[in-house]
Design a protein around this motif. Structure first.
Motif, mmCIF file in Angstrom:
data_model
loop_
_atom_site.group_PDB
_atom_site.id
_atom_site.type_symbol
_atom_site.label_atom_id
_atom_site.label_comp_id
_atom_site.label_asym_id
_atom_site.label_seq_id
_atom_site.Cartn_x
_atom_site.Cartn_y
_atom_site.Cartn_z
ATOM 1 N N GLN A 140 0.828 -1.202 0.000
ATOM 2 C CA GLN A 140 0.000 0.000 0.000
ATOM 3 C C GLN A 140 0.862 1.251 0.000
ATOM 4 O OE1 GLN A 140 -2.372 0.640 3.551
ATOM 5 N NE2 GLN A 140 -3.953 1.715 2.382
ATOM 6 N N GLU A 141 1.936 1.243 0.782
ATOM 7 C CA GLU A 141 2.845 2.383 0.823
ATOM 8 C C GLU A 141 3.532 2.582 -0.528
ATOM 9 O OE1 GLU A 141 6.736 4.056 3.329
ATOM 10 O OE2 GLU A 141 5.776 2.158 3.908
ATOM 11 N N GLN A 144 0.977 4.054 -3.019
ATOM 12 C CA GLN A 144 0.710 5.463 -2.740
ATOM 13 C C GLN A 144 1.872 6.331 -3.191
ATOM 14 O OE1 GLN A 144 -0.146 5.405 1.479
ATOM 15 N NE2 GLN A 144 -2.312 4.972 1.161
ATOM 16 N N TRP A 145 3.090 5.875 -2.923
ATOM 17 C CA TRP A 145 4.259 6.645 -3.358
ATOM 18 C C TRP A 145 4.327 6.700 -4.881
ATOM 19 C CZ3 TRP A 145 8.521 5.708 -6.363
ATOM 20 C CH2 TRP A 145 9.523 6.698 -6.343
ATOM 21 N N ASP A 147 1.893 6.354 -7.065
ATOM 22 C CA ASP A 147 0.808 7.187 -7.597
ATOM 23 C C ASP A 147 1.136 8.670 -7.469
ATOM 24 O OD1 ASP A 147 -0.661 4.968 -8.271
ATOM 25 O OD2 ASP A 147 -1.980 5.056 -6.507
#
Length: 354
Positions: A140-141, A144-145, A147
Motif C-alpha cells: 500500500q505504501e 501510494q508513493w 501514484d
C-alpha cells in the motif's frame, strides 16, 4: 582546410556523448538500493540482553532504515523485503523477545500482526520491528508513493521468503513456503499494485520461447518504458525456488523473477553477493544480458572499518543493482562510511556497458 578539422572534431566529440538514461535498456543502468529495507532497530534493552548471548551476531544486525517512502524519495532504486507466511494471523503478534527484557516500547499497538497475511521483519522473536510489519501495508505504501510520483524510475524489489527454523527451544517455527503459498504471494502483489505497475517475466519474454532466450536477445524494456513500475525478484534457491517455478516454465504467469541458474529457461536475474570473489562471473553475466544484484557491504563490517573496497568492486563489476545498509551514516557507531555514486546519486548509466 579548417572545415575538415571541424567536422573531425565534432565527430570525436559526439562519440563521447552519453545516451539519455531513458533511452537505454533496463540492464544498461546501475542503481544503489537498500538491504533489509523495512528494518527498524532492536530495542536497546533487548539488544543488550541478546549481546550477552551472542555479541558477534548482534553486531552484524545493528542497523536500521527510514521508511520505504523516505528511501524512495532519496532516490534509492532497489528495496529488499523479507516475508513470513502467516495464513491464519497472529503467529508473530507477540515476539518472544518482548518478554526477555523490560523497558521496551510497545509493539503492534494497531493489532495488524493479528491479521492473516504475509508479515515483514528480519528474524522471528529477535529482530522483529519493522517500518511496514505487514506485506499488505508495504505494498500500500509503495502504491501510494508511486501514484504520487507517476514518472518515477523503475524500482527493483528483491524478496526473501523466510521459513528458517531457529534450532533453540521456545522460538517460533515459521510456516513453510510451498507453490500454493507463492500463488498467494503473486495474487497479493497483483491485487495491491495492479498489472500496469509491474514488470513481469511475461513482459520480458514476449514472443521468445524462453525467458532466458529473451534476456540473451536483449529484450529488456527501456528505462522509459519501465517508468512508474516495480520489478519483483524472489531471492531464493533450492526447494523454494523450485516451488515458485513449478508449473510455470520460463516463469509464465508469475509476478516475480527468480534468482535462477544461468542457462536455465527461467534465468534473467542473478544474485551474487560478493563482488570481489565473484567479479569475473558478474562481468560475464552482465555482458550476456542478465541483470545482477550484488552488495556493497554486509553484517556492518565494511561500515565499522570505513572500507569501501567491496563497494568499489561492485561498481566495477557492472552489476546493475548494488545494495547497502548505509545510504546514510550509521547511528549506532562512529563511521564516515556512506555509499552513493558521484554527486550523491543512486542511479547512473552502467559504466561497463557504455
Amino acid at each position: 582546410m579548417k572545415f575538415p578539422f571541424l567536422f573531425w572534431a565534432l565527430a570525436i566529440a559526439s562519440a563521447f556523448v552519453l545516451p539519455d538514461i531513458d533511452a537505454v535498456k533496463l540492464n544498461q543502468i546501475q542503481v544503489i538500493g537498500s538491504h533489509n529495507s523495512y528494518k527498524q532497530a532492536i530495542e536497546p534493552a533487548l539488544l543488550t540482553r541478546l549481546k550477552r548471548a551472542d555479541s558477534t551476531t548482534m553486531r552484524s544486525i545493528e542497523y536500521s532504515h527510514v521508511s520505504l517512502s523516505e528511501q524512495l524519495n532519496k532516490g534509492l532504486q532497489n528495496l529488499e523485503i523479507d516475508i513470513y507466511a502467516d495464513e491464519k494471523g497472529g503467529k508473530y503478534a507477540h515476539p518472544k523477545g518482548l518478554d526477555w527484557a523490560t523497558g521496551q516500547k510497545p509493539y503492534d499497538v494497531e493489532g495488524v500482526m493479528k491479521q492473516p497475511g504475509f508479515k515483514v521483519f528480519h528474524i522471528q522473536d529477535i529482530d522483529f520491528r519493522s517500518n511496514c510489519p505487514t506485506f499488505a501495508g508495504c505494498l500500500q505504501e509503495l502504491k501510494q508513493w508511486s501514484d504520487a510520483h507517476p514518472n518515477h524510475y523503475p524500482v527493483f524489489i528483491t524478496m526473501n521468503a523466510k521459513d528458517e527454523v531457529i534450532k533453540r527451544p521456545g522460538f517460533t517455527v515459521p510456516e513453510k513456503f510451498t507453490t500454493r503459498t507463492f500463488d498467494q504471494l503473486d495474487s497479493v502483489i497483483l491485487n495491491a499494485l495492479g498489472r500496469t505497475k509491474l514488470i513481469t517475466p511475461d513482459d520480458v519474454r514476449g514472443q521468445n520461447q524462453t525467458l532466458e532466450g529473451a534476456v540473451r536477445a536483449g529484450n529488456w524494456p527501456t528505462v522509459k518504458a519501465a517508468k512508474g513500475k516495480f520489478m519483483f525478484v524472489l531471492d531464493e534457491t533450492g526447494e523454494k525456488r523450485a516451488a515458485y517455478i513449478a508449473g510455470h516454465p520460463s516463469l509464465k504467469g508469475r509476478m516475480l523473477f527468480a534468482n535462477a541458474e544461468p542457462g536455465t529457461p527461467e534465468a534473467a536475474f542473478i544474485i551474487l553477493n560478493n563482488p570481489i570473489t565473484d567479479a569475473v562471473k558478474i562481468q560475464e553475466l552482465v555482458k550476456k544480458g542478465y541483470i545482477v544484484r550484488t552488495r556493497a557491504d554486509a553484517d556492518t563490517k565494511e561500515a565499522r572499518a570505513n572500507d569501501k573496497r567491496t563497494f568499489d568492486a561492485a561498481c566495477q563489476s557492472g552489476a546493475q543493482i548494488i545494495t547497502t545498509d548505509y545510504y546514510a551514516p550509521s547511528t549506532f557507531f562512529k563511521s564516515d562510511y556512506v555509499v552513493s555514486f558521484d554527486g550523491g546519486k543512486y542511479l547512473r548509466l552502467n559504466p561497463s556497458l557504455r
